[in-house]
Write a protein that holds these residues in place. Sequence first.
Motif, PDB file in Angstrom:
ATOM      1  N   LYS A  14      -0.740 -10.915  -9.630  1.00  0.00           N
ATOM      2  CA  LYS A  14      -0.111 -10.998  -8.317  1.00  0.00           C
ATOM      3  C   LYS A  14      -0.304  -9.699  -7.528  1.00  0.00           C
ATOM      4  CE  LYS A  14       4.315 -13.097  -7.109  1.00  0.00           C
ATOM      5  NZ  LYS A  14       5.618 -13.379  -7.671  1.00  0.00           N
ATOM      6  N   LEU A  15      -0.103  -8.557  -8.202  1.00  0.00           N
ATOM      7  CA  LEU A  15      -0.290  -7.260  -7.554  1.00  0.00           C
ATOM      8  C   LEU A  15      -1.739  -7.060  -7.125  1.00  0.00           C
ATOM      9  CD1 LEU A  15       1.799  -4.768  -9.732  1.00  0.00           C
ATOM     10  CD2 LEU A  15       2.252  -5.462  -7.394  1.00  0.00           C
ATOM     11  N   LYS A  16      -2.677  -7.412  -8.007  1.00  0.00           N
ATOM     12  CA  LYS A  16      -4.099  -7.256  -7.685  1.00  0.00           C
ATOM     13  C   LYS A  16      -4.501  -8.167  -6.528  1.00  0.00           C
ATOM     14  CE  LYS A  16      -5.777  -5.639 -12.149  1.00  0.00           C
ATOM     15  NZ  LYS A  16      -6.586  -5.939 -13.331  1.00  0.00           N
ATOM     16  N   ASP A  17      -3.966  -9.384  -6.506  1.00  0.00           N
ATOM     17  CA  ASP A  17      -4.260 -10.310  -5.406  1.00  0.00           C
ATOM     18  C   ASP A  17      -3.732  -9.772  -4.080  1.00  0.00           C
ATOM     19  OD1 ASP A  17      -5.480 -12.016  -7.203  1.00  0.00           O
ATOM     20  OD2 ASP A  17      -3.825 -13.455  -7.276  1.00  0.00           O
ATOM     21  N   GLU A  18      -2.517  -9.217  -4.106  1.00  0.00           N
ATOM     22  CA  GLU A  18      -1.934  -8.648  -2.890  1.00  0.00           C
ATOM     23  C   GLU A  18      -2.772  -7.472  -2.397  1.00  0.00           C
ATOM     24  OE1 GLU A  18       2.142  -6.478  -1.238  1.00  0.00           O
ATOM     25  OE2 GLU A  18       2.098  -7.224  -3.296  1.00  0.00           O
ATOM     26  N   LEU A  19      -3.213  -6.626  -3.327  1.00  0.00           N
ATOM     27  CA  LEU A  19      -4.046  -5.484  -2.966  1.00  0.00           C
ATOM     28  C   LEU A  19      -5.359  -5.949  -2.330  1.00  0.00           C
ATOM     29  CD1 LEU A  19      -4.576  -2.438  -2.985  1.00  0.00           C
ATOM     30  CD2 LEU A  19      -5.432  -2.684  -5.322  1.00  0.00           C
ATOM     31  N   GLN A  20      -5.982  -6.943  -2.917  1.00  0.00           N
ATOM     32  CA  GLN A  20      -7.242  -7.473  -2.376  1.00  0.00           C
ATOM     33  C   GLN A  20      -7.031  -8.058  -0.982  1.00  0.00           C
ATOM     34  OE1 GLN A  20     -10.155  -6.968  -3.711  1.00  0.00           O
ATOM     35  NE2 GLN A  20     -11.204  -8.034  -2.082  1.00  0.00           N
ATOM     36  N   GLU A  21      -5.926  -8.758  -0.792  1.00  0.00           N
ATOM     37  CA  GLU A  21      -5.589  -9.350   0.509  1.00  0.00           C
ATOM     38  C   GLU A  21      -5.430  -8.260   1.575  1.00  0.00           C
ATOM     39  OE1 GLU A  21      -4.249 -12.459   3.221  1.00  0.00           O
ATOM     40  OE2 GLU A  21      -5.212 -12.611   1.271  1.00  0.00           O
ATOM     41  N   LEU A  22      -4.726  -7.191   1.232  1.00  0.00           N
ATOM     42  CA  LEU A  22      -4.521  -6.089   2.179  1.00  0.00           C
ATOM     43  C   LEU A  22      -5.837  -5.392   2.521  1.00  0.00           C
ATOM     44  CD1 LEU A  22      -1.256  -4.434   0.796  1.00  0.00           C
ATOM     45  CD2 LEU A  22      -1.489  -5.848   2.829  1.00  0.00           C
ATOM     46  N   LYS A  23      -6.689  -5.213   1.511  1.00  0.00           N
ATOM     47  CA  LYS A  23      -7.957  -4.519   1.734  1.00  0.00           C
ATOM     48  C   LYS A  23      -8.918  -5.333   2.598  1.00  0.00           C
ATOM     49  CE  LYS A  23      -8.575  -1.437  -2.179  1.00  0.00           C
ATOM     50  NZ  LYS A  23      -9.387  -1.220  -3.372  1.00  0.00           N
ATOM     51  N   THR A  24      -8.868  -6.639   2.467  1.00  0.00           N
ATOM     52  CA  THR A  24      -9.811  -7.468   3.224  1.00  0.00           C
ATOM     53  C   THR A  24      -9.182  -7.963   4.518  1.00  0.00           C
ATOM     54  OG1 THR A  24      -9.184  -9.393   1.882  1.00  0.00           O
ATOM     55  CG2 THR A  24     -11.134  -8.171   1.183  1.00  0.00           C
ATOM     56  N   LYS A  25      -8.337  -8.960   4.420  1.00  0.00           N
ATOM     57  CA  LYS A  25      -7.759  -9.585   5.611  1.00  0.00           C
ATOM     58  C   LYS A  25      -6.890  -8.607   6.409  1.00  0.00           C
ATOM     59  CE  LYS A  25      -5.282 -13.786   7.023  1.00  0.00           C
ATOM     60  NZ  LYS A  25      -4.667 -13.132   8.151  1.00  0.00           N
ATOM     61  N   LYS A  53      -2.868   1.778  15.891  1.00  0.00           N
ATOM     62  CA  LYS A  53      -3.248   2.907  15.033  1.00  0.00           C
ATOM     63  C   LYS A  53      -2.127   3.228  14.040  1.00  0.00           C
ATOM     64  CE  LYS A  53      -6.586   5.138  15.187  1.00  0.00           C
ATOM     65  NZ  LYS A  53      -7.799   4.999  14.382  1.00  0.00           N
ATOM     66  N   ASP A  54      -0.877   3.141  14.502  1.00  0.00           N
ATOM     67  CA  ASP A  54       0.266   3.349  13.603  1.00  0.00           C
ATOM     68  C   ASP A  54       0.284   2.287  12.509  1.00  0.00           C
ATOM     69  OD1 ASP A  54       1.070   5.562  15.033  1.00  0.00           O
ATOM     70  OD2 ASP A  54       2.692   4.538  16.102  1.00  0.00           O
ATOM     71  N   ALA A  55       0.047   1.045  12.904  1.00  0.00           N
ATOM     72  CA  ALA A  55       0.019  -0.058  11.933  1.00  0.00           C
ATOM     73  C   ALA A  55      -1.104   0.162  10.924  1.00  0.00           C
ATOM     74  CB  ALA A  55      -0.161  -1.394  12.651  1.00  0.00           C
ATOM     75  N   GLN A  56      -2.224   0.684  11.391  1.00  0.00           N
ATOM     76  CA  GLN A  56      -3.341   0.963  10.493  1.00  0.00           C
ATOM     77  C   GLN A  56      -2.935   2.028   9.460  1.00  0.00           C
ATOM     78  OE1 GLN A  56      -6.733   3.055  12.128  1.00  0.00           O
ATOM     79  NE2 GLN A  56      -8.128   1.898  10.798  1.00  0.00           N
ATOM     80  N   GLY A  57      -2.255   3.054   9.924  1.00  0.00           N
ATOM     81  CA  GLY A  57      -1.794   4.108   9.021  1.00  0.00           C
ATOM     82  C   GLY A  57      -0.829   3.583   7.970  1.00  0.00           C
ATOM     83  N   LEU A  58       0.088   2.725   8.395  1.00  0.00           N
ATOM     84  CA  LEU A  58       1.052   2.130   7.454  1.00  0.00           C
ATOM     85  C   LEU A  58       0.354   1.225   6.445  1.00  0.00           C
ATOM     86  CD1 LEU A  58       4.006   1.314   9.891  1.00  0.00           C
ATOM     87  CD2 LEU A  58       3.908   3.108   8.160  1.00  0.00           C
ATOM     88  N   LEU A  59      -0.633   0.462   6.911  1.00  0.00           N
ATOM     89  CA  LEU A  59      -1.388  -0.416   6.014  1.00  0.00           C
ATOM     90  C   LEU A  59      -2.128   0.409   4.968  1.00  0.00           C
ATOM     91  CD1 LEU A  59      -2.458  -3.317   5.337  1.00  0.00           C
ATOM     92  CD2 LEU A  59      -4.443  -2.711   6.731  1.00  0.00           C
ATOM     93  N   GLU A  60      -2.785   1.482   5.395  1.00  0.00           N
ATOM     94  CA  GLU A  60      -3.528   2.328   4.455  1.00  0.00           C
ATOM     95  C   GLU A  60      -2.593   2.996   3.457  1.00  0.00           C
ATOM     96  OE1 GLU A  60      -6.768   2.323   3.980  1.00  0.00           O
ATOM     97  OE2 GLU A  60      -6.985   0.938   5.663  1.00  0.00           O
ATOM     98  N   LEU A  61      -1.394   3.361   3.898  1.00  0.00           N
ATOM     99  CA  LEU A  61      -0.402   3.942   2.997  1.00  0.00           C
ATOM    100  C   LEU A  61       0.027   2.916   1.940  1.00  0.00           C
ATOM    101  CD1 LEU A  61       1.464   6.351   2.322  1.00  0.00           C
ATOM    102  CD2 LEU A  61       3.140   5.335   3.865  1.00  0.00           C
ATOM    103  N   LYS A  62       0.268   1.677   2.393  1.00  0.00           N
ATOM    104  CA  LYS A  62       0.664   0.608   1.468  1.00  0.00           C
ATOM    105  C   LYS A  62      -0.451   0.327   0.465  1.00  0.00           C
ATOM    106  CE  LYS A  62       2.776  -3.943   1.430  1.00  0.00           C
ATOM    107  NZ  LYS A  62       3.332  -5.032   2.209  1.00  0.00           N
ATOM    108  N   ILE A  63      -1.695   0.321   0.937  1.00  0.00           N
ATOM    109  CA  ILE A  63      -2.840   0.096   0.046  1.00  0.00           C
ATOM    110  C   ILE A  63      -2.924   1.209  -0.994  1.00  0.00           C
ATOM    111  CG2 ILE A  63      -5.381   0.124  -0.048  1.00  0.00           C
ATOM    112  CD1 ILE A  63      -5.352  -1.491   2.586  1.00  0.00           C
ATOM    113  N   ALA A  64      -2.765   2.458  -0.561  1.00  0.00           N
ATOM    114  CA  ALA A  64      -2.835   3.596  -1.484  1.00  0.00           C
ATOM    115  C   ALA A  64      -1.744   3.513  -2.554  1.00  0.00           C
ATOM    116  CB  ALA A  64      -2.727   4.908  -0.715  1.00  0.00           C
ATOM    117  N   LYS A  65      -0.523   3.166  -2.128  1.00  0.00           N
ATOM    118  CA  LYS A  65       0.580   3.045  -3.087  1.00  0.00           C
ATOM    119  C   LYS A  65       0.315   1.921  -4.089  1.00  0.00           C
ATOM    120  CE  LYS A  65       4.419   4.996  -0.491  1.00  0.00           C
ATOM    121  NZ  LYS A  65       5.734   4.765   0.100  1.00  0.00           N
ATOM    122  N   LEU A  66      -0.171   0.786  -3.586  1.00  0.00           N
ATOM    123  CA  LEU A  66      -0.447  -0.358  -4.456  1.00  0.00           C
ATOM    124  C   LEU A  66      -1.594  -0.050  -5.417  1.00  0.00           C
ATOM    125  CD1 LEU A  66       0.904  -3.039  -4.801  1.00  0.00           C
ATOM    126  CD2 LEU A  66      -0.617  -4.028  -3.120  1.00  0.00           C
TER     127      LEU A  66
END
Length: 157
Positions: A14-25, A53-66
């Motif tokens: 589930k975690l890996k799927d969520e990470l893949q979803e965030l990285k792609t879509k 740009k703020d949303a992009q920063g938050l997304l990248e932070l979430k990806i890094a944490k995951l």
Amino acid sequence: MGTIQYYTEEGLKKLKDELQELKTKGRQDIAKQIAEARDKGDLSENAEYDAAKDAQGLLELKIAKLEAVVGNARVMDSSKMDASKVGILSTVKIKNVKNGMTVTYTLVSEEEADLKAGKISLASPFGKGLNGKAVGDIAQINAPAGVLEFEILDISY
């Protein structure tokens, strides 16, 4: 380096799927929002562009944490677990000493916790109170309503 967390195979997938979803879509959606905002003109006074740009920063932070969580994740082999004591990934049947009500919980990592599915975090007050107990032991759990006592009826994996 983060701390190692133990997961079920299902939970790690589930975690890996969520990470893949965030990285792609997720990244594609943000890139589209930035492009649309950029097309609207002057970037120095463009609130949409700043928000994207703020949303992009938050997304990248979430990806890094995951990525860090997945990198430190380990799958537990339940066949090698000691079923005589409550621990991570054990399924515990407990009885409230005061009212006789019985419930069954599986102790999991914080990320997998889902009370509706009967999965509680080992780091929660309930998880901490049950951890290390054996069948027949009384677990005292500190709850907002006071100290609750539960008898351990069964432990399985």
